[in-house]
Design an enzyme around this catalytic site. Structure first.
Site, PDB file in Angstrom:
ATOM      1  N   CYS A   1      -2.027   1.977   2.291  1.00 29.25           N
ATOM      2  CA  CYS A   1      -2.563   2.437   3.579  1.00 29.25           C
ATOM      3  C   CYS A   1      -3.616   3.514   3.336  1.00 29.25           C
ATOM      4  O   CYS A   1      -3.337   4.518   2.667  1.00 29.25           O
ATOM      5  CB  CYS A   1      -1.446   2.993   4.462  1.00 29.25           C
ATOM      6  SG  CYS A   1      -2.045   3.686   6.023  1.00 29.25           S
TER       7      CYS A   1
ATOM      8  N   CYS B   1      -1.619  11.062   7.107  1.00 32.19           N
ATOM      9  CA  CYS B   1      -0.652  10.743   8.161  1.00 32.19           C
ATOM     10  C   CYS B   1       0.681  11.440   7.920  1.00 32.19           C
ATOM     11  O   CYS B   1       1.270  12.013   8.830  1.00 32.19           O
ATOM     12  CB  CYS B   1      -0.460   9.229   8.236  1.00 32.19           C
ATOM     13  SG  CYS B   1       0.918   8.698   9.256  1.00 32.19           S
TER      14      CYS B   1
ATOM     15  N   CYS C   1       4.581   8.160   5.470  1.00 34.41           N
ATOM     16  CA  CYS C   1       5.064   7.405   4.302  1.00 34.41           C
ATOM     17  C   CYS C   1       4.922   8.274   3.051  1.00 34.41           C
ATOM     18  O   CYS C   1       3.951   8.150   2.306  1.00 34.41           O
ATOM     19  CB  CYS C   1       4.288   6.105   4.138  1.00 34.41           C
ATOM     20  SG  CYS C   1       4.573   4.924   5.461  1.00 34.41           S
TER      21      CYS C   1
ATOM     22  N   CYS D   1      -1.784   0.476  11.062  1.00 26.65           N
ATOM     23  CA  CYS D   1      -0.604   0.951  10.351  1.00 26.65           C
ATOM     24  C   CYS D   1       0.110  -0.249   9.743  1.00 26.65           C
ATOM     25  O   CYS D   1       0.698  -1.061  10.473  1.00 26.65           O
ATOM     26  CB  CYS D   1       0.335   1.716  11.285  1.00 26.65           C
ATOM     27  SG  CYS D   1       1.833   2.293  10.461  1.00 26.65           S
TER      28      CYS D   1
ATOM     29  N   GLN E   1      18.514   0.006  15.713  1.00 25.57           N
ATOM     30  CA  GLN E   1      17.857   0.191  14.433  1.00 25.57           C
ATOM     31  C   GLN E   1      16.401  -0.269  14.501  1.00 25.57           C
ATOM     32  O   GLN E   1      16.103  -1.330  15.047  1.00 25.57           O
ATOM     33  CB  GLN E   1      18.596  -0.587  13.343  1.00 25.57           C
ATOM     34  CG  GLN E   1      20.029  -0.141  13.115  1.00 25.57           C
ATOM     35  CD  GLN E   1      20.137   1.199  12.403  1.00 25.57           C
ATOM     36  OE1 GLN E   1      19.135   1.828  12.085  1.00 25.57           O
ATOM     37  NE2 GLN E   1      21.359   1.632  12.159  1.00 25.57           N
TER      38      GLN E   1
ATOM     39  N   GLU F   1      31.211   5.221  24.000  1.00 22.93           N
ATOM     40  CA  GLU F   1      29.845   5.749  24.060  1.00 22.93           C
ATOM     41  C   GLU F   1      29.697   6.552  25.344  1.00 22.93           C
ATOM     42  O   GLU F   1      30.138   6.116  26.409  1.00 22.93           O
ATOM     43  CB  GLU F   1      28.836   4.609  24.023  1.00 22.93           C
ATOM     44  CG  GLU F   1      27.412   4.960  24.397  1.00 22.93           C
ATOM     45  CD  GLU F   1      26.799   6.024  23.498  1.00 22.93           C
ATOM     46  OE1 GLU F   1      26.153   6.946  24.049  1.00 22.93           O
ATOM     47  OE2 GLU F   1      26.963   5.945  22.271  1.00 22.93           O
TER      48      GLU F   1
ATOM     49  N   ASP G   1      29.322   6.134  13.692  1.00 22.93           N
ATOM     50  CA  ASP G   1      27.877   6.163  13.456  1.00 22.93           C
ATOM     51  C   ASP G   1      27.294   7.283  14.311  1.00 22.93           C
ATOM     52  O   ASP G   1      26.624   7.039  15.310  1.00 22.93           O
ATOM     53  CB  ASP G   1      27.265   4.801  13.821  1.00 22.93           C
ATOM     54  CG  ASP G   1      25.792   4.715  13.458  1.00 22.93           C
ATOM     55  OD1 ASP G   1      25.273   5.644  12.817  1.00 22.93           O
ATOM     56  OD2 ASP G   1      25.155   3.715  13.846  1.00 22.93           O
TER      57      ASP G   1
ATOM     58  N   CYS H   1      22.432   8.366   8.630  1.00 24.35           N
ATOM     59  CA  CYS H   1      21.029   8.370   8.205  1.00 24.35           C
ATOM     60  C   CYS H   1      20.662   9.709   7.573  1.00 24.35           C
ATOM     61  O   CYS H   1      19.497   9.941   7.239  1.00 24.35           O
ATOM     62  CB  CYS H   1      20.108   8.085   9.385  1.00 24.35           C
ATOM     63  SG  CYS H   1      20.188   9.324  10.695  1.00 24.35           S
TER      64      CYS H   1
END
Length: 461
Positions: free
Chosen positions: A78, A84, A87, A166, A291, A342, A391, A418
């Site tokens: 990229c 940016c 990444c 992108c 996700q 939830e 989660d 995560c």
């Protein structure tokens, strides 16, 4: 005094070799034993660096010259990678990235948890481009020409970089954003000026389905009401672009870092895009947590499903912090009973709709705060679960919630995270309470970044 002398003795420029990567993707080097974090580095690089920040424990530096590059260093695909900031690892060959991420997880777990844990090799993503199917673009405009700009903020700043292409998101995203840049001005819709809190369009959110290749577009505006010019823009997006499932407008006129306001208004087309996961069809709306990488999501969900089917026969299952009950729905085929909890009503309503449309009969959905649900279940003492899947948000769990999960679980806790740091903290607490970590399975949900998703398999003593 020794620390001060140590800092002042560090030269402003030095030649160093990069040892490994930190959990935030910085290269780690040392000058006389003093740790220096180096941006855009690759292990085994020999580089000349310039120190741009020092404190008593470490320094930060940038690369001035690459003297001897690592064999794994490549040219980023990229052209905007260096400015940016999204990444951080794109200058490293992707074949090497899973190995680096495994090391990051191992270091984090050992440093925080205090003991070695079995970390499996990272399961890589089969798509290293066009894998990010949720995009959130900040919008602004130039001062003189009032041309709309859309992209991402430069790292550690509020300087918006205009991104026209992108490669890690579907090409349809670029097409939609380019259309909005041009058409907004034709419709009289201005870009948001953060310093003045003026202008119309603050963000554009796009959710693209890998299953149908259609996009849901959400225009986030700086207003309490929807003007005719915004409606005109929404209708043009829907009618003049291909593969648009629907367009919605979110109202957010507050000075906040939150992208979405409390009210979303449907304008045209469908309210959802459909995505396929574990052979189940899901509906994903503007505010639905799901996700962002459907390829790695399938890897992760199928891994958990296979683990359960290989080790249990028709278990009872708890799906906590369930969102739209994606785990519960995917695991319903290998469970006798699934109980989901939830706190967001919009998510549980959507979960109930998805469950009905998929013809699933063995799932119970509870619209409650997880901690309140745990306490209710413990108080009534009517049931426990063979397996609990948790989660939680990036911040992890409270100790009370972990304690209650232990009480409600007969055998296995499957912790999906995560954030390796909060995972390690919570694992440390569970270990102190007598649980054991069987292994951790990392998944590369976010190629070319330092982020890594982990599934920890935890056994009660």
């Amino acid at each position: 005094m020794c620390e001060i002398n140590k800092i002042t003795s560090i030269p402003n420029e030095a030649i160093v070799e990069i040892e490994k990567l930190s959990n935030l993707g910085y290269g780690i080097a040392r000058i006389d034993g003093f740790v220096v974090f180096v941006e855009n580095a690759c292990p085994k690089d020999k580089v000349k660096i310039r120190i741009n920040k020092k404190n008593k424990n470490f320094a930060k530096a940038e690369i001035v010259e690459i003297i001897n590059p690592s064999g794994m260093r490549i040219k980023p695909f990229c052209p905007m990678q260096s400015v940016c900031g999204a990444c951080q690892l794109q200058h490293i060959n992707y074949d090497y990235q899973p190995e680096l991420k495994k090391q990051m997880v191992e270091d984090t777990i050992l440093n925080i948890c205090g003991e070695k844990t079995c970390i499996n090799n990272v399961i890589p993503c089969q798509a290293t481009k066009e894998f990010r199917h949720k995009v959130q673009y900040p919008i602004s405009q130039t001062k003189n020409s009032e041309r709309l700009i859309a992209g991402y903020y430069k790292p550690a700043s509020h300087e918006l970089i205009n991104i026209k292409y992108c490669p890690i998101q579907p090409a349809l995203c670029d097409k939609i954003i380019d259309f909005i840049r041009i058409t907004s001005k034709d419709c009289g819709v201005s870009g948001y000026i953060e310093k003045k809190h003026t202008g119309d369009l603050k963000h554009v959110l796009i959710r693209i389905s890998n299953y149908t290749q259609k996009a849901l577009v959400v225009l986030v505006i700086n207003s309490k009401t929807i003007s005719d010019k915004v409606k005109k823009l929404a209708n043009k997006i829907y009618s003049e672009l291909d593969n648009i499932a629907g367009v919605e407008v979110n109202l957010n006129n507050t000075k906040t870092n939150l992208i979405l306001g409390k009210e979303t208004v449907h304008i045209v087309g469908d309210k959802y895009v459909e995505e396929k996961l574990c052979n189940k069809i899901f509906k994903i709306g503007a505010e639905t947590f799901f996700q962002v990488n459907p390829f790695s999501a399938n890897n992760l969900f199928n891994f958990v499903k296979n683990y359960i089917s290989q080790n249990y026969s028709s278990p009872t299952l708890l799906d906590a912090y369930a969102g739209i009950s994606a785990f519960g729905i995917c695991m319903s085929d290998v469970a006798e009973k699934v109980v989901c909890v939830e706190e967001v009503k919009q998510s549980t309503d959507l979960a109930s709709q998805i469950i009905e449309e998929n013809g699933i009969k063995n799932i119970e959905v509870n619209n409650m705060d997880a901690s309140e649900f745990f306490q209710k279940e413990i108080k009534t003492n009517t049931r426990k679960f063979d397996i609990s899947i948790i989660d939680p948000p990036r911040k992890g769990c409270t100790e009370d919630c972990l304690e209650n999960i232990l009480k409600l679980t007969k055998d296995t806790i499957i912790y999906v995270s995560c954030n390796p740091a909060t995972l390690a903290r919570d694992l440390k607490y569970l270990i102190q309470k007598g649980a054991t970590v069987e292994f951790i399975q990392p998944f590369d949900m976010f190629p070319h970044t330092y982020h890594i998703e982990n599934v920890a398999i935890i056994k009660k003593s």
